[in-house]
Scaffold this active site. Structure first.
Site, PDB file in Angstrom:
ATOM      1  N   LYS A   1      -0.762   5.482  -5.447  1.00 55.30           N
ATOM      2  CA  LYS A   1      -1.857   5.180  -6.385  1.00 55.30           C
ATOM      3  C   LYS A   1      -2.698   6.430  -6.657  1.00 55.30           C
ATOM      4  O   LYS A   1      -3.088   6.689  -7.792  1.00 55.30           O
ATOM      5  CB  LYS A   1      -2.757   4.063  -5.811  1.00 55.30           C
ATOM      6  CG  LYS A   1      -2.011   2.746  -5.623  1.00 55.30           C
ATOM      7  CD  LYS A   1      -2.890   1.668  -5.004  1.00 55.30           C
ATOM      8  CE  LYS A   1      -3.271   1.920  -3.564  1.00 55.30           C
ATOM      9  NZ  LYS A   1      -2.157   1.881  -2.595  1.00 55.30           N
TER      10      LYS A   1
ATOM     11  N   GLY B   1       8.083  13.345  -7.746  1.00 58.98           N
ATOM     12  CA  GLY B   1       7.652  14.290  -6.716  1.00 58.98           C
ATOM     13  C   GLY B   1       6.170  14.122  -6.511  1.00 58.98           C
ATOM     14  O   GLY B   1       5.480  13.497  -7.339  1.00 58.98           O
TER      15      GLY B   1
ATOM     16  N   GLY C   1       0.814  -1.210   0.000  1.00 62.67           N
ATOM     17  CA  GLY C   1       0.000   0.000   0.000  1.00 62.67           C
ATOM     18  C   GLY C   1       0.848   1.261   0.000  1.00 62.67           C
ATOM     19  O   GLY C   1       2.080   1.221   0.137  1.00 62.67           O
ATOM     20  N   ASP C   2       0.184   2.402  -0.216  1.00 69.03           N
ATOM     21  CA  ASP C   2       0.830   3.716  -0.174  1.00 69.03           C
ATOM     22  C   ASP C   2       1.925   3.866  -1.233  1.00 69.03           C
ATOM     23  O   ASP C   2       2.918   4.558  -1.021  1.00 69.03           O
ATOM     24  CB  ASP C   2       1.409   4.000   1.230  1.00 69.03           C
ATOM     25  CG  ASP C   2       0.352   3.860   2.304  1.00 69.03           C
ATOM     26  OD1 ASP C   2      -0.810   4.197   2.018  1.00 69.03           O
ATOM     27  OD2 ASP C   2       0.683   3.403   3.414  1.00 69.03           O
TER      28      ASP C   2
ATOM     29  N   PRO D   1       4.064   6.291  11.570  1.00 68.53           N
ATOM     30  CA  PRO D   1       5.289   6.225  10.748  1.00 68.53           C
ATOM     31  C   PRO D   1       5.286   4.918   9.964  1.00 68.53           C
ATOM     32  O   PRO D   1       4.946   3.873  10.513  1.00 68.53           O
ATOM     33  CB  PRO D   1       6.435   6.222  11.775  1.00 68.53           C
ATOM     34  CG  PRO D   1       5.839   6.379  13.105  1.00 68.53           C
ATOM     35  CD  PRO D   1       4.346   6.258  13.008  1.00 68.53           C
ATOM     36  N   ARG D   2       5.622   4.989   8.684  1.00 72.61           N
ATOM     37  CA  ARG D   2       5.671   3.748   7.898  1.00 72.61           C
ATOM     38  C   ARG D   2       7.032   3.084   8.071  1.00 72.61           C
ATOM     39  O   ARG D   2       8.041   3.774   8.186  1.00 72.61           O
ATOM     40  CB  ARG D   2       5.420   4.062   6.415  1.00 72.61           C
ATOM     41  CG  ARG D   2       4.017   4.585   6.161  1.00 72.61           C
ATOM     42  CD  ARG D   2       3.826   4.968   4.685  1.00 72.61           C
ATOM     43  NE  ARG D   2       2.508   5.554   4.450  1.00 72.61           N
ATOM     44  CZ  ARG D   2       2.269   6.511   3.548  1.00 72.61           C
ATOM     45  NH1 ARG D   2       3.242   7.000   2.803  1.00 72.61           N
ATOM     46  NH2 ARG D   2       1.044   6.978   3.393  1.00 72.61           N
TER      47      ARG D   2
ATOM     48  N   GLY E   1      -5.888   5.586   2.046  1.00 72.75           N
ATOM     49  CA  GLY E   1      -5.577   7.016   2.110  1.00 72.75           C
ATOM     50  C   GLY E   1      -4.823   7.341   0.843  1.00 72.75           C
ATOM     51  O   GLY E   1      -3.656   6.978   0.708  1.00 72.75           O
ATOM     52  N   HIS E   2      -5.489   7.966  -0.114  1.00 68.99           N
ATOM     53  CA  HIS E   2      -4.883   8.230  -1.415  1.00 68.99           C
ATOM     54  C   HIS E   2      -4.668   9.734  -1.572  1.00 68.99           C
ATOM     55  O   HIS E   2      -5.625  10.501  -1.610  1.00 68.99           O
ATOM     56  CB  HIS E   2      -5.771   7.683  -2.538  1.00 68.99           C
ATOM     57  CG  HIS E   2      -5.908   6.184  -2.508  1.00 68.99           C
ATOM     58  ND1 HIS E   2      -6.654   5.479  -3.403  1.00 68.99           N
ATOM     59  CD2 HIS E   2      -5.355   5.260  -1.682  1.00 68.99           C
ATOM     60  CE1 HIS E   2      -6.574   4.178  -3.122  1.00 68.99           C
ATOM     61  NE2 HIS E   2      -5.788   4.040  -2.074  1.00 68.99           N
TER      62      HIS E   2
ATOM     63  N   GLN F   1      -5.292  -0.427  -1.062  1.00 72.02           N
ATOM     64  CA  GLN F   1      -4.320  -1.339  -0.468  1.00 72.02           C
ATOM     65  C   GLN F   1      -3.398  -1.881  -1.586  1.00 72.02           C
ATOM     66  O   GLN F   1      -3.172  -1.178  -2.554  1.00 72.02           O
ATOM     67  CB  GLN F   1      -4.993  -2.459   0.325  1.00 72.02           C
ATOM     68  CG  GLN F   1      -5.710  -1.977   1.575  1.00 72.02           C
ATOM     69  CD  GLN F   1      -7.079  -1.369   1.327  1.00 72.02           C
ATOM     70  OE1 GLN F   1      -7.904  -1.936   0.639  1.00 72.02           O
ATOM     71  NE2 GLN F   1      -7.339  -0.210   1.888  1.00 72.02           N
TER      72      GLN F   1
HETATM   73  P1  GDP Z   1      -1.594   5.600  -2.067  1.00 74.20           P
HETATM   74  O1  GDP Z   1      -2.275   5.071  -0.856  1.00 74.20           O
HETATM   75  O2  GDP Z   1      -0.995   4.509  -2.898  1.00 74.20           O
HETATM   76  O3  GDP Z   1      -2.451   6.509  -2.888  1.00 74.20           O
HETATM   77  O4  GDP Z   1      -0.369   6.477  -1.542  1.00 74.20           O
HETATM   78  P2  GDP Z   1      -0.414   7.558  -0.331  1.00 74.20           P
HETATM   79  O5  GDP Z   1      -1.087   8.774  -0.804  1.00 74.20           O
HETATM   80  O6  GDP Z   1      -0.899   6.917   0.923  1.00 74.20           O
HETATM   81  O7  GDP Z   1       1.126   7.779  -0.088  1.00 74.20           O
HETATM   82  C1  GDP Z   1       1.966   8.247  -1.096  1.00 74.20           C
HETATM   83  C2  GDP Z   1       2.644   9.529  -0.590  1.00 74.20           C
HETATM   84  O8  GDP Z   1       3.725   9.844  -1.441  1.00 74.20           O
HETATM   85  C3  GDP Z   1       1.736  10.741  -0.618  1.00 74.20           C
HETATM   86  O9  GDP Z   1       2.120  11.614   0.411  1.00 74.20           O
HETATM   87  C4  GDP Z   1       2.026  11.353  -1.982  1.00 74.20           C
HETATM   88  O10 GDP Z   1       1.770  12.756  -2.022  1.00 74.20           O
HETATM   89  C5  GDP Z   1       3.490  11.074  -2.108  1.00 74.20           C
HETATM   90  N1  GDP Z   1       3.991  10.852  -3.476  1.00 74.20           N
HETATM   91  C6  GDP Z   1       3.390  10.238  -4.521  1.00 74.20           C
HETATM   92  N2  GDP Z   1       4.241  10.150  -5.574  1.00 74.20           N
HETATM   93  C7  GDP Z   1       5.394  10.720  -5.166  1.00 74.20           C
HETATM   94  C8  GDP Z   1       6.669  10.910  -5.786  1.00 74.20           C
HETATM   95  O11 GDP Z   1       6.917  10.503  -6.915  1.00 74.20           O
HETATM   96  N3  GDP Z   1       7.641  11.522  -5.040  1.00 74.20           N
HETATM   97  C9  GDP Z   1       7.422  11.953  -3.763  1.00 74.20           C
HETATM   98  N4  GDP Z   1       8.432  12.537  -3.115  1.00 74.20           N
HETATM   99  N5  GDP Z   1       6.235  11.799  -3.158  1.00 74.20           N
HETATM  100  C10 GDP Z   1       5.244  11.170  -3.839  1.00 74.20           C
HETATM  101  P1  IMO Z   2      -3.863   2.476   0.654  1.00 73.57           P
HETATM  102  O1  IMO Z   2      -5.038   2.258  -0.276  1.00 73.57           O
HETATM  103  C1  IMO Z   2      -1.258   0.794   3.692  1.00 73.57           C
HETATM  104  C2  IMO Z   2      -3.019  -2.136   6.441  1.00 73.57           C
HETATM  105  C3  IMO Z   2      -3.136  -1.716   7.895  1.00 73.57           C
HETATM  106  C4  IMO Z   2      -2.979  -3.071   8.556  1.00 73.57           C
HETATM  107  C5  IMO Z   2      -3.731  -4.005   7.611  1.00 73.57           C
HETATM  108  C6  IMO Z   2      -5.167  -4.296   8.021  1.00 73.57           C
HETATM  109  O2  IMO Z   2      -3.739   3.872   1.150  1.00 73.57           O
HETATM  110  O3  IMO Z   2      -2.614   1.929   0.049  1.00 73.57           O
HETATM  111  P2  IMO Z   2      -7.409  -2.867   7.981  1.00 73.57           P
HETATM  112  O4  IMO Z   2      -7.749  -1.565   8.647  1.00 73.57           O
HETATM  113  O5  IMO Z   2      -7.530  -2.843   6.503  1.00 73.57           O
HETATM  114  O6  IMO Z   2      -8.112  -4.037   8.583  1.00 73.57           O
HETATM  115  O7  IMO Z   2      -5.844  -3.072   8.319  1.00 73.57           O
HETATM  116  O8  IMO Z   2      -3.718  -3.368   6.353  1.00 73.57           O
HETATM  117  N1  IMO Z   2      -3.642  -1.196   5.462  1.00 73.57           N
HETATM  118  C7  IMO Z   2      -2.951  -0.382   4.676  1.00 73.57           C
HETATM  119  N2  IMO Z   2      -1.636  -0.110   4.615  1.00 73.57           N
HETATM  120  N3  IMO Z   2      -2.097   1.395   2.838  1.00 73.57           N
HETATM  121  C8  IMO Z   2      -3.409   1.132   2.866  1.00 73.57           C
HETATM  122  O9  IMO Z   2      -4.275   1.619   1.942  1.00 73.57           O
HETATM  123  C9  IMO Z   2      -3.901   0.241   3.842  1.00 73.57           C
HETATM  124  N4  IMO Z   2      -5.132  -0.217   4.169  1.00 73.57           N
HETATM  125  C10 IMO Z   2      -4.959  -1.114   5.146  1.00 73.57           C
HETATM  126  O10 IMO Z   2      -2.113  -0.838   8.262  1.00 73.57           O
HETATM  127  O11 IMO Z   2      -1.633  -3.464   8.555  1.00 73.57           O
HETATM  128 MG    MG Z   3      -2.283   5.340   1.200  1.00 76.61          MG
END
Ligand code: GDP
Ligand code: IMO
Ligand code: MG
Length: 431
Positions: free
Chosen positions: A19, A418, A15-16, A307-308, A43-44, A227
């Site tokens: 996306k 970025g 995740g994260d 913190p990740r 959290g996107h 995820q």
């Molecule tokens: P998602 O859950 O896959 O949509 O990702 P998140 O939004 O949870 O986490 C990605 C984080 O990285 C966010 O704070 C974005 O603003 C940031 N981000 C996305 N692409 C880039 C990149 O290419 N460079 C940097 N430095 N940050 C990025």
């Molecule tokens: P995005 O879409 C990162 C993780 C939680 C936990 C496990 C189970 O932003 O990438 P839950 O609340 O789903 O039962 O938690 O999955 N988790 C994620 N980790 N990004 C996410 O979503 C997540 N959604 C759930 O931290 O380890």
């Molecule tokens: Mg996320």
């Protein structure tokens, strides 16, 4: 019938991966944005001209006015969160004009969130999952034991009452007997749920038919996975996973679309690895490199602020995820974060008690015991956040991208350098 034009975008790690950013970037050419699974555990993040928006439930295409956004039947929807997100967008002047919600999506009720937290507290330290506390697991449990409330049940006061009475009795038995909690009074649950029904009613629509028509009409549809592969309920690092099918296959049951509707499967890969919550992570770096990645990458959860956990790229996990998702296109994100990290390590295999493993182990306990076997690639020091063409990247950064595409046997068609929408190198993603 026109050519089908459906892209599925999925996360390749835990995740994260970024996306939200990639969805937003592709958005200009998209007609319909869709979420198919999970809930407000996602959290996107989308950043446009310095303005940051974090989507939890709504598709990340909501910033494009007038496009259709769909919440499919596979979601678990927390109405409070839904109304909060739509209100926030409205207050920014970005009205949710065309948002359709499946009547078959399940409702995350207050008791699901409470049970999520109580269950997590009750788990022994070694069995904690580190859930987001958004009620996801308990809501999917009700779905699969066939006692859940669906969005359609909120729309009729009598149906809601009839369904909720036995349901709440059962939840209160669990709360009082198992967790020593006070029972939840019926009216405190029923009355807000009635209000949610009224507020949600204008959005409820036959999303399967809407999507079918859109696909057959040749519209460009983007299915936004939440995820990621390694958090998949079947194929992830069980039990340290979420409760939905997060791999590509989940998009079909979660929408009513069919596998042969797809044109592309885009896998979003972060240039290093992160994980939030518990469970094995072979390349987790508890030293300086991990800390530097966390600081440079701003690796703090978009949903919980935790913190990740950070570490180098894990090619063993990535190859597994790529195969599982059938990914044919890669979007590589956060390459800029590797600037100044020195030589770049890549995990190419695992060591398990002296045995080399080239494939992802099926047993999560084995994964907990493995040590990463690293290869080292040259790093770079130049700031790449202003690069907009592949050729502008330092040679070592270009080589890193080529290494990933060679190893995963799929082209990297987009490189993000970025967080802002503009900080992107398009290598044919939008052709
Ligand atoms: P998602 O859950 O896959 O949509 O990702 P998140 O939004 O949870 O986490 C990605 C984080 O990285 C966010 O704070 C974005 O603003 C940031 N981000 C996305 N692409 C880039 C990149 O290419 N460079 C940097 N430095 N940050 C990025
Ligand atoms: P995005 O879409 C990162 C993780 C939680 C936990 C496990 C189970 O932003 O990438 P839950 O609340 O789903 O039962 O938690 O999955 N988790 C994620 N980790 N990004 C996410 O979503 C997540 N959604 C759930 O931290 O380890
Ligand atoms: Mg996320």
């Amino acid at each position: 019938m026109k050519n089908k034009n459906v892209d599925l975008l999925v996360g390749a790690q835990w995740g994260d991966e970024g996306k939200g950013k990639v969805v937003d970037l592709l958005g200009a050419d998209v007609d319909v944005f869709v979420r198919s699974q999970g809930g407000a555990n996602a959290g996107h993040t989308v950043i446009v001209d310095g303005q940051k928006v974090v989507f939890h439930l709504l598709p990340s295409g909501m910033l494009y006015p007038g496009k259709l956004c769909v919440l499919g039947n596979g979601l678990v929807i927390d109405p409070e969160q839904f109304l909060k997100e739509t209100a926030e967008l409205e207050s920014r002047g970005q009205a949710c004009a065309r948002l359709a919600v499946s009547p078959h999506a399940h409702v995350v009720m207050p008791y699901h969130k409470l049970l999520d937290r109580l269950q997590e507290q009750a788990r022994s330290k070694s069995r904690k999952i580190g859930t987001t506390g958004r009620g996801i697991g308990p809501c999917y449990v009700d779905k699969y034991t066939r006692c859940g409330l669906r969005i359609e049940d909120l729309l009729d006061a009598d149906v809601l009452r009839e369904r909720l009475v036995p349901l709440l009795e059962e939840k209160n038995q669990i709360l009082t007997h198992l967790y020593n909690e006070k029972p939840l009074p019926f009216d405190e649950i029923y009355e807000p749920a009635r209000e949610w029904g009224k507020a949600l009613a204008p959005y409820v629509d036959d999303t399967m038919t809407l999507l079918r028509k859109a696909v057959d009409g040749g519209q460009h549809i983007l299915l936004e996975g939440a995820q990621a592969a390694l958090l998949d309920i079947d194929h992830g690092t069980y039990p340290y996973v979420t409760s939905s099918s997060t791999c590509a296959a989940g998009a079909f049951t979660g929408t009513g679309l069919a596998p042969n509707d797809l044109k592309r499967i885009i896998s979003v890969v972060k240039a290093y690895t992160t994980r939030v919550g518990e469970g094995p992570m072979p390349t987790e770096d508890l030293g300086d490199d991990g800390e530097k990645l966390r600081q440079q990458g701003g690796e703090f959860g978009a949903t919980t602020g935790r913190p990740r956990r950070c570490g180098w790229l894990d090619m063993v996990g990535l190859k597994y995820a790529t195969a599982l998702n059938g990914a044919d296109t890669i979007a590589l994100t956060k390459l800029d974060v590797l600037t100044g990290m020195g030589p770049i390590k890549v995990c190419v295999a695992y060591d398990h008690n002296g045995t080399r493993l080239d494939r992802y182990p099926t047993d999560t306990r084995v994964l907990e015991e493995v040590k990463p076997i690293y290869e080292t690639l040259p790093g770079w020091t130049e700031d790449i956040s202003g690069c907009r063409k592949f050729e502008e990247l330092p040679a070592a950064a270009q080589d890193y991208v080529r290494y990933i595409e060679r190893e995963l046997n799929a082209p990297v068609k987009l490189v993000a350098v970025g967080p802002d929408r503009a900080q992107t190198i398009d290598r044919g993603m939008r052709d």
